[in-house]
Design a protein around this motif. Structure first.
Motif, short mmCIF file in Angstrom:
data_model
loop_
_atom_site.label_atom_id
_atom_site.label_comp_id
_atom_site.label_asym_id
_atom_site.label_seq_id
_atom_site.Cartn_x
_atom_site.Cartn_y
_atom_site.Cartn_z
N LEU A 226 45.92 -5.78 154.50
CA LEU A 226 44.70 -5.57 153.72
C LEU A 226 44.67 -6.52 152.52
N TRP A 227 45.82 -6.65 151.88
CA TRP A 227 45.86 -7.50 150.69
C TRP A 227 46.05 -8.97 151.01
N ASP B 39 44.14 -10.38 153.55
CA ASP B 39 42.93 -10.70 154.32
C ASP B 39 43.18 -10.69 155.83
N ARG B 40 44.06 -9.81 156.28
CA ARG B 40 44.29 -9.66 157.72
C ARG B 40 43.93 -8.24 158.11
N TYR B 41 44.26 -7.89 159.37
CA TYR B 41 44.02 -6.51 159.82
C TYR B 41 45.31 -5.71 159.91
N ASN C 70 46.51 -3.08 164.70
CA ASN C 70 45.30 -2.29 164.94
C ASN C 70 45.05 -2.15 166.43
N ARG C 71 46.08 -2.40 167.25
CA ARG C 71 45.86 -2.39 168.69
C ARG C 71 46.37 -1.13 169.36
N ILE D 40 58.49 2.69 132.85
CA ILE D 40 58.55 1.28 133.31
C ILE D 40 59.98 0.94 133.74
N LEU E 159 52.16 -2.73 147.05
CA LEU E 159 51.38 -3.76 146.35
C LEU E 159 52.32 -4.73 145.65
N LEU E 160 53.37 -4.18 145.05
CA LEU E 160 54.33 -5.07 144.40
C LEU E 160 54.92 -6.05 145.40
N ALA F 169 53.50 -7.09 148.10
CA ALA F 169 52.48 -8.04 148.52
C ALA F 169 52.27 -9.13 147.47
N ALA F 170 52.55 -8.78 146.19
CA ALA F 170 52.12 -9.68 145.13
C ALA F 170 53.24 -10.51 144.52
N LEU F 171 54.44 -9.97 144.44
CA LEU F 171 55.42 -10.62 143.56
C LEU F 171 56.45 -11.43 144.32
#
Lengths: 901, 318, 171
Positions: free
Chosen positions: B35-36, B38-40, B43-44, B190, B277-278, B280-282
């Motif tokens: 999702l983050w 830009d893929r799917y 999903n099959r 934190i 998310l971490l 995916a991003a870092l």
């Protein structure tokens, strides 16, 4: 040594050579076309231009042809000079003007000197748009293909064919820019060495027609360093395989033996390996017919046959390797091993071997034969018996005229001036044979007579050389003066050579040759004596020792043996059919190991499929006495295996545990060299299987070998593991180090930028010199220093038949007389049909013409054959083609009656 | 209900649910990452690719269970079990809802810290027993990283303990009835988040695995379900840390209108998604950076947090 | 620290962007004619087999998955006796096409070659040879080469002079 400067670097090079040779010896890349190490320099193609400078101050320099310029001390040249490079590029552009767009369908592609040189000079784009000139091709026989469009007019073919090999039916025809290399009309090239055109031609004008039928590029062939099995000279060959069949033979340079050339029998006779006559699985006679059986069952049956080892004898073979013969000897015991040579051949070979061992004459290598300066041939039709030697002898006649060039300080490599100077002068070469030979055109004098008379001439020559040698009585005045002239020529030579051999089955001829050699030695010369051997390992099997075939027949007849194991031998080629049939019917069990179907197969109870030279490793002893190892080109298919492996398996099956040690070739070689003192040195013929080149085995396949993951994919998409080779340090692989292997282990010649066979330059210590690390093979025969043996005494009278009888002599044929090469289709096509040869005058007296059928009565057999008129044949003799007709009686020569059929 | 039966049910649920959720996280993580990016994502297989989990599990169970011949076999086999056991043990103290705890210990938080410390053995032993250079390097990294980050993980939680006045987790949840501890203990939150990432070896702290450098780090030599246990162990760790964050800083099951367990699940899920998310991003830091942050920044900050909290608590005491 | 938060936010926003994934096989991508997919053997404009069995594709192949054997018809026209590509090894690099001097071997935009059995990925000449000239409609190698084949004698190729009469060169 002289010092030359190439591109500013100083090099020490050998004197007496051209700059081109010097540069190539140094490993520098310099393109050339018309030059060939064996043919010398003519400076025709202008391809090897370099810039030469007067001294270090000279910056302009001038273009010279490096092949025409001696490497004098202090010569300064530049290969990389821009002007020289542009000149060379321009030359090749000119040569390529008419070259067709054929590379994809040209058999030379991928090993083409023209391709290599074009890439080397950097010419890559055709600028002209003129139409290309074209030619029609000629039919040149079943062995060589002609594609004249591709010619670049270097003239190497015609120089080789006419000047080096002595052919007459091939020439250059030219007007303006149209130069045609070919015959006057279509037809088979007559010269026996025409096959070398394939390697001489720098491009694809002359290509191997046998290869064309199963075409494979050089990079796709799996090569094995091998030794030719089609005569006794032991020429070195590289044999190439693809998809399980042998595809071609190319020359494997050996400075001491075959040099740059092979004969056509050796080059094209290989196709017997792929022949339909090959035995592929064990056969057992059941209900009178040979039925295929498994290896296990065959060995089981054999173990049963060998239950009583006292009754088993083994018949070896002069065409099987030392290892195979020795393994058979070990199986049956030394006293029950027979060499497989006919009685007369065994006797003659033993005599020859003794002569060479006792001296004083030394057996020369082919290289030394080439350098001999006076030659006497006694009784041998060299071209047809030991073909490559004829090419060497043809060069030997140039030795004496070349001295004149030396006096005039013309370097020997400057081919045209030397030949112009010599004109038709030729060194002494005397040929005494029953019939004309192919060397007669360069002979000083020839002598045509029956074998006994040839021997008597030899004795007379010996007597003329040394009065202490026995004389012969009853020679004509002409013969006496001929003997005196021969003696004079030999005496005044530096390196006199006597060539003889067992072809005429005459011990007297061999003894006469020995006398001549002995007399030369007494006269203070160092003579060479070269005795031909009919088959590839005749000398080797004789050195192992054992009775002859006649002794084997006797052993079975007397009942002391009843089981016979025959190794790669067709007995019908060695004794008369009657004798062999009798032998086979009195023996209870006959076991045969052979690679091809022969008449002997039809008599065997058990037949085991043996590997040919291409599928096995072993050692052969050439007529020079040189032991050379040949290596597997590809692993045998199915149940086929090396004869020594079969014999080992038989010993194991029979419970002989000592054979368990023979796991690989080295073990057998060690047994041979331990077991036979005369063969102690064979282990040194090549490095052992543990040898590694920079830690790796030597690849048999070029590093561009293609299709590895597809060639067997139709059978199974999962590729099998490459076969292991426990017998040698060669691998069935393309993986390995690019470095020069020891000379006896070079599978093929290739070097970066040099894809053609010319890359051999990169493997030699110096151009046309020995391969780096020494030429392959180890000499087993050196004359002993002991007192030479006494002279042989001639018989008082030549033998003669009764009135009306003709002396039948064997006439040898390069194509047809040899057993294995006859199975190759190309060679078979050139083999003669059975005939009886007569001198035209004799034929006239008999009232017969060419092709008339006559009946020959020999002992109790009669045979009808067409007559062939042979002008060179001595009167009173009749010639029969050797190896083509079955043997009658005790073989030729024999007295016979001839009448019109 | 019979308290024994009730305990057994809770016990069963506490083992069964996290294991299945952990497996489900494979799907969730792949979908979210996609999702983050830009893929799917998967999903099959089944609706929304949900059965991908099943397919993956079937695959991993049927894979060849290969033990390298050079490995230290018993240790090699035990190592993946250790991580499963230690993480699952931590689940015993998690208060899912009022009364829904396997063992509501008075030292629950210490028990959690102790168990997560034991987890490092699994990684170190796996790296050592594999007897391969990549595994060994991964194991070494893991031991250094987990030991360093454990120190301030414990310290970062002491603030909440001070505020709640108890190590019992249900007490800590109860103490947040009026205010989630994330507000007074933001720094502690934190620090714990970072230490938790490092303890579960999740990106950006996945140096022990570091597939771009070490093939797969400490579990390079593992295959089949043994590898699967490391995999599931990691996801169990993610759930556990998310649950602990919920318990310690975000009021646990507490919340209006909805039943307590739903609140707990929603909060935990949120942190699981944050973990993803971490990832995916870092980017992954260098190893020396990781160590120096741990010792030179995080530890002093944790001590400072403890000092200040202690001072405030002391000052605020009547 | 702030940059980390910004990164997280930016990445999070990607959740609302368009997917790049093409939903193959429901949705087929466009592949240009020069796409390097399934390998074919083409025919020249006259309908003859283009491949002259020169072995250059085989030697250029980095995974050595092409194997063939050259043979000739009775007129001297060379063609492959068999031509085999092991597609289970092929990496579709296109070197064979680059190497081919006759434009016989060409790569096509077809890539849907999956098989349940690896053995079915071994393609023989029958499977590779198609009926048209592919990407090079006009080219015919035999019209430019100098060798003689059926229907084209010496000197009849493009840009060739008529053959020299040998008799004109004899003395």
């Amino acid at each position: 040594m002289t010092k030359i400067f190439v591109d500013g670097k100083a090099y020490e090079v050998k004197a007496d050579q051209s700059l081109l040779q010097a540069c190539l010896s140094l490993g520098l890349n310099l393109p050339y076309f018309c030059w060939h190490p064996a043919l010398g320099s003519v400076g025709a193609c202008r391809q090897c231009a370099v810039k030469q400078f007067r001294d270090e101050k000279d910056t302009r320099g001038r273009l010279v042809m490096s092949c025409m310029t001696p490497a004098a001390d202090g010569t300064r040249i530049s290969i990389e000079d821009a002007e020289a490079a542009a000149f060379r590029k321009g030359i090749i552009e000119g040569l390529m003007l008419n070259h067709p767009h054929d590379c994809p369908v040209c058999d030379e592609g991928g090993e083409c000197h023209l391709q290599d040189m074009t890439v080397m000079t950097g010419h890559d784009y055709r600028r002209t748009r003129f139409p290309k000139r074209t030619f029609h091709n000629q039919y040149l026989g079943p062995l060589i293909n002609h594609e004249m469009n591709r010619c670049i007019q270097c003239y190497r073919c015609v120089r080789y064919y006419r000047e080096y090999a002595g052919g007459h039916d091939f020439d250059a025809f030219s007007s303006r820019s149209q130069v045609y290399f070919g015959r006057y009309q279509d037809g088979v090239l007559e010269n026996e060495f025409a096959g070398n055109l394939v390697e001489i031609c720098p491009t694809g004008v002359f290509t191997d027609k046998t290869l064309k039928r199963h075409y494979t590029r050089k990079w796709d062939l799996q090569f094995g360093p091998s030794v030719c099995v089609h005569c006794g000279l032991g020429c070195n060959i590289s044999a190439g395989e693809r998809y399980g069949t042998l595809r071609r033979i190319v020359n494997r340079y050996n400075g001491e033996v075959n040099g740059y050339f092979l004969c056509d029998r050796g080059r094209f006779g290989y196709e017997f390996v792929n022949s339909a006559e090959r035995l592929k699985q064990p056969l057992q006679r059941q209900d009178g017919k040979l039925q295929p059986i498994s290896k296990a069952r065959a060995l089981e049956a054999l173990a049963g046959l060998l239950a009583d080892p006292k009754k088993v004898i083994g018949i070896g073979s002069p065409r099987a390797s030392l290892e195979a013969n020795y393994a058979l000897r070990a199986l049956v015991g030394a006293d029950r091993f027979y060499t497989g040579l006919s009685a007369s051949a065994a006797r003659l070979t033993a005599v020859a071997l003794e002569m060479l061992r006792r001296g004083p004459a030394r057996t020369p290598s082919l290289g030394e034969i080439e350098r001999a300066d006076a030659v006497l041939i006694l009784g041998e039709d060299v071209t047809n018996v030991a073909p490559r030697m004829a090419l060497a002898l043809r060069q030997s006649v140039r030795q004496q005229p070349m001295r004149k060039a030396d006096q005039l300080k013309i370097p020997r490599w400057l081919d045209h001036p030397v030949r112009e100077l010599a004109q038709d002068q030729k060194g002494p070469l005397y040929i005494a044979t029953p019939a004309a030979t192919r060397l007669d055109d360069v002979a000083t004098e020839t002598y045509r007579a029956a074998p006994d008379k040839i021997a008597r001439l030899g004795y007379a020559v010996a007597h003329a050389l040394d009065a202490g040698a026995p004389d012969v009585a009853g020679l004509s005045e002409a013969e006496r003066s001929l003997a005196a002239r021969i003696a004079e020529a030999l005496k005044s030579a530096e390196r006199p050579l006597v060539v003889s051999g067992p072809s005429l089955n005459s011990e007297a001829i061999l003894q006469a040759a020995a006398n001549v050699a002995r007399a030369l030695s007494a006269a203070g010369r160092a003579p060479s004596l070269s005795l031909t051997a009919p088959e590839c390992n005749t000398l080797g099997v004789t050195m192992i020792g054992g009775g002859s075939l006649a002794d084997a027949f006797q052993a079975v007849k007397s009942g002391s043996a009843d089981t016979v194991i025959i190794l790669e031998n067709d007995l019908y080629r060695r004794a008369s059919a009657r004798a062999v049939d009798e032998f086979f019917s009195s023996a209870r069990h006959i076991v045969l190991l052979d690679s091809v179907t022969t008449p002997t197969v039809q008599k065997a109870e058990l037949v085991l499929p043996a590997a040919t030279f291409a599928e096995s490793d072993g050692t052969l002893v050439s007529s020079e006495g040189r032991a050379q190892r040949f290596f597997e080109v590809y692993p045998p298919v199915g149940e086929i295996q090396s004869s020594w492996r079969w014999l080992r398996d038989i010993m194991m099956a029979a419970g002989r545990r000592e054979a368990a040690a023979w796991q690989d070739l080295d073990a057998v070689v060690a047994s041979v060299s331990d077991g036979i003192p005369a063969l102690a040195a064979v282990a040194q013929a090549a490095p052992s299987a543990s040898f590694r080149l920079a830690g790796a085995k030597i690849p048999r396949e070029p590093h561009r070998y293609s299709g590895r993951t597809a060639m067997l994919a139709n059978i199974n998409v999962s590729e099998p593991k490459p076969p292991e080779d426990s017998d040698s340090s060669l691998a069935f692989s393309m993986e390995g180090v690019f470095a020069q292997p020891p000379a006896s282990l070079i599978p093929f010649f290739w070097s970066p930028g040099w894809n053609s066979i010319q890359s051999v330059n990169k493997f030699q210590e110096e151009i046309a010199g020995p391969l780096r690390g020494g030429d392959p093979g180890v000499r087993l025969l050196e004359p002993s220093a002991a007192e030479p043996r006494a002279y042989f005494t001639p018989a008082s009278e030549p033998t003669s038949g009764s009135a009306g009888e003709w002396l039948l002599v064997p006439l040898y044929h390069i194509f047809g007389s040899e057993e294995l090469s006859r199975l190759a289709p190309g060679i078979a096509e050139l083999s003669p049909q059975p005939y009886v040869a007569l001198n035209p005058e004799d034929a006239n007296a008999l009232g017969v013409q060419e092709e008339t059928s006559v009946t020959l009565s020999l002992e109790s057999v009669s045979r009808t054959l067409p007559v062939k008129l042979m002008p060179g044949l001595a009167r009173g003799l009749a010639g029969l083609p050797a190896g083509i007709l079955p043997i009658e009686g005790s073989g030729l020569p024999a007295w016979s009656r001839i009448s019109r059929a | 209900m019979n308290p024994i039966v009730k305990s057994l049910i809770i016990l069963f649920l506490v083992i069964f649910i996290p294991l299945n959720v952990a497996a489900g996280l494979i799907w969730l993580e792949r979908r979210l990452l996609a999702l983050w990016q830009d893929r799917y994502g998967p999903n099959r297989v089944g609706p929304f690719g949900l059965l991908q989990v099943l397919a993956d599990m079937i695959k991993i169970f049927f894979k060849e269970d290969w033990i390298p011949p050079f490995a230290d076999k018993p240790v090699f086999v035990i190592a993946p079990a250790v991580i499963m056991v230690t993480v699952l043990m931590s689940y015993t103290v998690v208060p899912w809802a009022p009364g829904a705890t396997v063992a509501d210990m008075n030292i629950g938080l210490l028990f959690f810290l102790a168990m997560s410390s034991l987890g490092v053995y699994s990684i170190v032993l796996a790296g050592w027993a594999s007897a391969s250079k990549y595994s060994l390097l991964g194991g070494l990294r893991a031991s250094a990283q987990m030991l360093s980050y454990e120190v301030f993980m414990g310290l970062s939680l002491m603030g909440t303990v001070l505020l709640a006045g108890s190590f019992r987790l249900s007490d800590i949840v109860a103490a947040q009835r009026h205010m989630w501890f994330v507000i007074p203990q933001f720094l502690g939150f934190i620090l714990f988040l970072i230490a938790g990432l490092a303890e579960t070896r999740r990106l950006p702290f996945d140096l022990p695995e570091a597939e771009s450098e070490l093939v797969a780090g400490f579990h390079s030599e593992y295959s089949g379900m043994k590898f699967g246990m490391f995999f599931v162990g990691e996801y169990l760790g993610v759930i556990l840390i998310s649950a602990m964050i919920t318990v310690l800083f975000f009021g646990g099951w507490q919340g209006p209108w909805l039943p307590p367990i739903v609140w707990f699940v929603v909060k935990t899920l949120f942190f699981i998604c944050l973990f993803i998310l971490l990832r995916a991003a870092l980017p992954r830091p260098r190893f020396d950076q990781l160590m120096s942050w741990g010792w030179k920044i995080m530890l002093p900050l944790a001590l400072l947090n403890l000092l200040v909290t202690g001072a405030v608590v002391l000052a605020a005491r009547p | 620290m702030l940059s980390i938060l910004r990164t997280l936010w930016n990445i999070f926003l990607h959740a609302f962007q368009r997917r790049e994934t093409v939903q193959y096989p429901e949705e087929k991508p466009y592949l240009p004619p020069r796409h390097k997919g399934r390998i074919i053997l083409t025919r020249d404009p006259d309908g003859g087999e283009r491949c002259v069995a020169c072995y250059l594709c085989a030697v250029a192949c980095p995974v050595a998955c092409i194997s063939l054997q050259a043979t000739e018809d009775e007129t001297g026209r060379r063609y492959p006796e068999f031509f085999r590509i092991n597609f289970s090894r092929c990496i579709f690099c296109g070197y064979c096409e680059e190497a081919c001097p006759t434009y016989a071997i060409q790569l096509t935009p077809d890539f849907e070659m999956a098989e349940y059995h690896r053995q079915n990925l071994v393609y023989e000449k029958e499977d590779l040879l198609m009926s048209g000239p592919g990407k090079r409609p006009g080219y015919n190698f035999w019209r430019v080469s100098g060798v003689k084949i059926g229907g084209k004698d010496k000197g009849e190729a493009e840009n060739e002079a008529p053959p020299v009469d040998l008799h004109s060169l004899l003395p």
